[in-house]
Design a protein around this motif. Structure first.
Motif, PDB file in Angstrom:
ATOM      1  N   CYS A   1      -8.347  -1.593   9.417  1.00 23.89           N
ATOM      2  CA  CYS A   1      -8.256  -1.238   8.001  1.00 23.89           C
ATOM      3  C   CYS A   1      -8.711  -2.448   7.196  1.00 23.89           C
TER       4      CYS A   1
ATOM      5  N   GLU B   1     -10.519   2.712   6.676  1.00 23.72           N
ATOM      6  CA  GLU B   1     -10.180   2.675   8.093  1.00 23.72           C
ATOM      7  C   GLU B   1     -11.432   2.842   8.947  1.00 23.72           C
TER       8      GLU B   1
ATOM      9  N   TRP C   1       0.622   2.084   8.803  1.00 26.17           N
ATOM     10  CA  TRP C   1      -0.189   3.153   9.395  1.00 26.17           C
ATOM     11  C   TRP C   1       0.662   4.417   9.442  1.00 26.17           C
TER      12      TRP C   1
ATOM     13  N   CYS D   1      -4.398   4.360   6.943  1.00 32.76           N
ATOM     14  CA  CYS D   1      -3.924   3.050   6.533  1.00 32.76           C
ATOM     15  C   CYS D   1      -3.352   3.192   5.126  1.00 32.76           C
TER      16      CYS D   1
END
Length: 125
Positions: A22, A6, A36, A96
């Motif tokens: 990401c 990320e 997320w 992520c």
């Protein structure tokens, strides 16, 4: 397995915006649901948004209320979370995550087995 990295966190004033990115590697990106999550101090990790490969199956947490947008670029193996109208309650570490699948059928953190290292988002009042 897919590796996730990320970027894009930081400090922003209430009402501001941030875009998290990401980058994925090591797997067939289109086979994964991208999501997320966030975790604030003393709170459980919760799903912010999730998206399948084609983008026709998207989940948003109730607290998003139209402020955030998840996206992905399958040609670049990237996912993103655009966050607008941030408030101090959005302060958390954002992660992520990826899970093999063609639809968003799980939003529990323990159903995702690929995670990034997390990026801090701090919203000041």
């Amino acid at each position: 397995q897919v590796q996730l990295v990320e970027s894009g966190g930081g400090l922003v004033q209430a009402g501001g915006s941030l875009r998290l990115s990401c980058a994925a590697s090591g797997g067939t990106f289109s086979l994964y649901v991208m999501a997320w999550f966030r975790q604030a101090p003393g709170k459980e990790r919760e799903c912010v948004a999730a998206m399948n490969w084609s983008g026709d199956n998207i989940y948003y947490g109730r607290f998003v209320k139209g402020r955030f947008t998840i996206s992905r670029d399958n040609s670049q193996n990237t996912a993103a979370l655009q966050m607008n109208s941030l408030n101090p309650e959005d302060t958390a570490v954002y992660y992520c995550a990826a899970r093999r699948g063609m639809v968003v059928d799980e939003i529990a953190p323990d159903k995702y087995d690929n995670w990034g290292q997390g990026t801090q988002v701090t919203v000041s009042s």
